[in-house]
Design a protein around this motif. Sequence first.
Motif, PDB file in Angstrom:
ATOM      1  N   ASP A  91      26.079  15.504  16.838  1.00  0.00           N
ATOM      2  CA  ASP A  91      25.845  16.783  16.177  1.00  0.00           C
ATOM      3  C   ASP A  91      24.345  16.930  15.872  1.00  0.00           C
ATOM      4  O   ASP A  91      23.730  16.032  15.302  1.00  0.00           O
ATOM      5  CB  ASP A  91      26.654  16.830  14.878  1.00  0.00           C
ATOM      6  N   LYS A  92      23.764  18.077  16.250  1.00  0.00           N
ATOM      7  CA  LYS A  92      22.321  18.285  16.058  1.00  0.00           C
ATOM      8  C   LYS A  92      21.999  19.233  14.905  1.00  0.00           C
ATOM      9  O   LYS A  92      20.868  19.706  14.772  1.00  0.00           O
ATOM     10  CB  LYS A  92      21.706  18.813  17.353  1.00  0.00           C
ATOM     11  N   LYS A  93      22.994  19.484  14.050  1.00  0.00           N
ATOM     12  CA  LYS A  93      22.760  20.422  12.945  1.00  0.00           C
ATOM     13  C   LYS A  93      21.633  19.951  12.036  1.00  0.00           C
ATOM     14  O   LYS A  93      20.880  20.754  11.491  1.00  0.00           O
ATOM     15  CB  LYS A  93      24.049  20.593  12.124  1.00  0.00           C
ATOM     16  N   ASN A  94      21.518  18.634  11.844  1.00  0.00           N
ATOM     17  CA  ASN A  94      20.465  18.124  10.967  1.00  0.00           C
ATOM     18  C   ASN A  94      19.077  18.415  11.528  1.00  0.00           C
ATOM     19  O   ASN A  94      18.115  18.577  10.771  1.00  0.00           O
ATOM     20  CB  ASN A  94      20.629  16.622  10.748  1.00  0.00           C
ATOM     21  N   VAL A  95      18.963  18.488  12.846  1.00  0.00           N
ATOM     22  CA  VAL A  95      17.666  18.781  13.463  1.00  0.00           C
ATOM     23  C   VAL A  95      17.319  20.260  13.289  1.00  0.00           C
ATOM     24  O   VAL A  95      16.195  20.615  12.921  1.00  0.00           O
ATOM     25  CB  VAL A  95      17.669  18.411  14.959  1.00  0.00           C
ATOM     26  N   TRP A  96      18.294  21.121  13.523  1.00  0.00           N
ATOM     27  CA  TRP A  96      18.057  22.567  13.428  1.00  0.00           C
ATOM     28  C   TRP A  96      17.976  23.052  11.980  1.00  0.00           C
ATOM     29  O   TRP A  96      17.427  24.126  11.718  1.00  0.00           O
ATOM     30  CB  TRP A  96      19.171  23.337  14.143  1.00  0.00           C
ATOM     31  N   SER A  97      18.507  22.301  11.038  1.00  0.00           N
ATOM     32  CA  SER A  97      18.570  22.793   9.657  1.00  0.00           C
ATOM     33  C   SER A  97      17.285  22.551   8.874  1.00  0.00           C
ATOM     34  O   SER A  97      17.147  23.018   7.743  1.00  0.00           O
ATOM     35  CB  SER A  97      19.745  22.150   8.913  1.00  0.00           C
ATOM     36  N   VAL A  98      16.328  21.830   9.452  1.00  0.00           N
ATOM     37  CA  VAL A  98      15.059  21.602   8.766  1.00  0.00           C
ATOM     38  C   VAL A  98      14.352  22.946   8.551  1.00  0.00           C
ATOM     39  O   VAL A  98      14.258  23.762   9.460  1.00  0.00           O
ATOM     40  CB  VAL A  98      14.145  20.659   9.591  1.00  0.00           C
ATOM     41  N   ASN A  99      13.885  23.177   7.324  1.00  0.00           N
ATOM     42  CA  ASN A  99      13.151  24.396   6.976  1.00  0.00           C
ATOM     43  C   ASN A  99      14.009  25.655   7.065  1.00  0.00           C
ATOM     44  O   ASN A  99      13.509  26.738   7.337  1.00  0.00           O
ATOM     45  CB  ASN A  99      11.892  24.572   7.846  1.00  0.00           C
ATOM     46  N   THR A 100      15.293  25.525   6.820  1.00  0.00           N
ATOM     47  CA  THR A 100      16.131  26.719   6.728  1.00  0.00           C
ATOM     48  C   THR A 100      16.549  26.987   5.289  1.00  0.00           C
ATOM     49  O   THR A 100      17.094  28.040   4.994  1.00  0.00           O
ATOM     50  CB  THR A 100      17.413  26.575   7.577  1.00  0.00           C
TER      51      THR A 100
END
Length: 531
Positions: free
Chosen positions: A514-523
């Motif tokens: 799961d790549k959610k942790n990568v995309w969730s930075v600075n959201t």
Amino acid sequence: MTDTQSVVIIGGGPAGLTAAYELLKDGGAARYNVTVLEASDEFGGISRTVKHNGNRMDIGGHRFFSKDDRVMDWWKNILPLQGAPSYDDKKLGRVHDLEPGGPDPEKVDEVMLKRHRVSRIYWHGKFFDYPVSLKWDTLKNMGFAQTMKVGFSYLKSLIHKLPEDNLENFYINRFGRALYGMFFEGYTEKLWGRRPSVISADWGSQRVKGISITAVLKDAWDKLLGKQKKTGEGETSLIEEFWYPKYGPGQLWETVAKIDMGNGCTILKNATVTKVNEKDGAISSVVYRDSQGGEHTVYGDVFISSMPIKDLVNAIDAGESAEPVSKEQLTIANGLPYRDFVTVGLLVDKLNLKNETSIPTLGNPPIVPDCWIYVQDTSVKVGRIQIFNNWSPYLVKDVDNKVWIGLEYFCNEGDDFWNQTDEEGINFAIEELIRMKIIGSKSDVLDAHRERVKKAYPAYFDTWYDMDKLTPWLDSFGNLYCVGRNGQHRYNNMDHSMVTAMEAVSNIKSGRKDKKNVWSVNTEKSYHEAK
């Protein structure tokens, strides 16, 4: 999968070099064979330092401050904090907390300085604190009539809230329409080339969360009562001090690149990725073009990309792929908007700006103490003016007698401003400074340099609104990670870009799919300098 994984990293900016560092530290070369492909011949991307005739320019200005302690510790590990005063602080008697046992910047180059932050707004020839503070100078500069207009406008915004479906309404709800018109509307339109009413409120919510008239009033009241400013209590507190490499941000990334190569990383400069090949649902290789026009293929098990999403999607579309991008997704990628950047460095003896603050500065007469001056005058194109002397005295060859400034312009690649020759661009900048009465004449300019930067600012409008239709396709390639400002098409600061790389490496090492942790930075809806 072999015992050693081949990792190909596209981009030698903060995200790419951080990823390489995190993979190879602590003997990681035994597990990972890392190759970095950098399209230019410099490290750091927009976070590089440009050298010109003994002076240095920081492209866009980079304050080293993060609410993530991992990043602060990371920076300090690369360049240790100063243990003795810098040249200007020593000469002027300015005080910072020094690091016990830290290096002396007068004797050592690999050192991180501690700097005072001063950034102000320049409006109708007068300075205002950024963000606006409630004090006598602010009211005097605005005048009675404008102060009353601002006050009643703000009261109206408390009663009548607008739907926050665009950036204009976001600002008006926090500051009132009058203050928005003074300090936000014109500058935002300069920056993005669009009316704030067509820009997503998400950009504002990430940049100015907690900055409001309420915060200004609370800050003024706390100061009146002698209370210390606190952070992390919901309202943003803009930092008053930041770290800064002796020779600018590029120095840090050049140092990281050396460490990466010492740890076994292969770094190829002038390597522009043109094709990304896919096999059996995963990325199998990339093709890059060298400075001579030759093409080369690099195979890998894992791929980390910080190249602009628009370019990445087209590279996948140009490669061998069993999972071609749909027409809709290609349209979204090609429609992602960017704002490009031109900075003009000018060397002068002095500026016609008086230092009316209590902060001592070098120069004769003493220069103003600002790192940045935000130019709210819509009759000129310049958006910000950097004073490099105040970022670090070591950026300026003759810091006692000369002022080295950078005029920052926002434009679109290929427009008339972008296409100016260096001479035309420099003359344009000089004429604007003369019109603003910041210098007297063209003869005041002793030296100049112009630098252009493509895709400096990913923008939050046009097909950006449809990004959620594109990212699942990118994530479907299980061994591809998108990181960094352009790699995610997000207005990341340097620390955010680094954290996306850290999260991607964490996934690679742990096997997390799961790549959610990568995309969730600075959201998260919090300001980038709150801690």
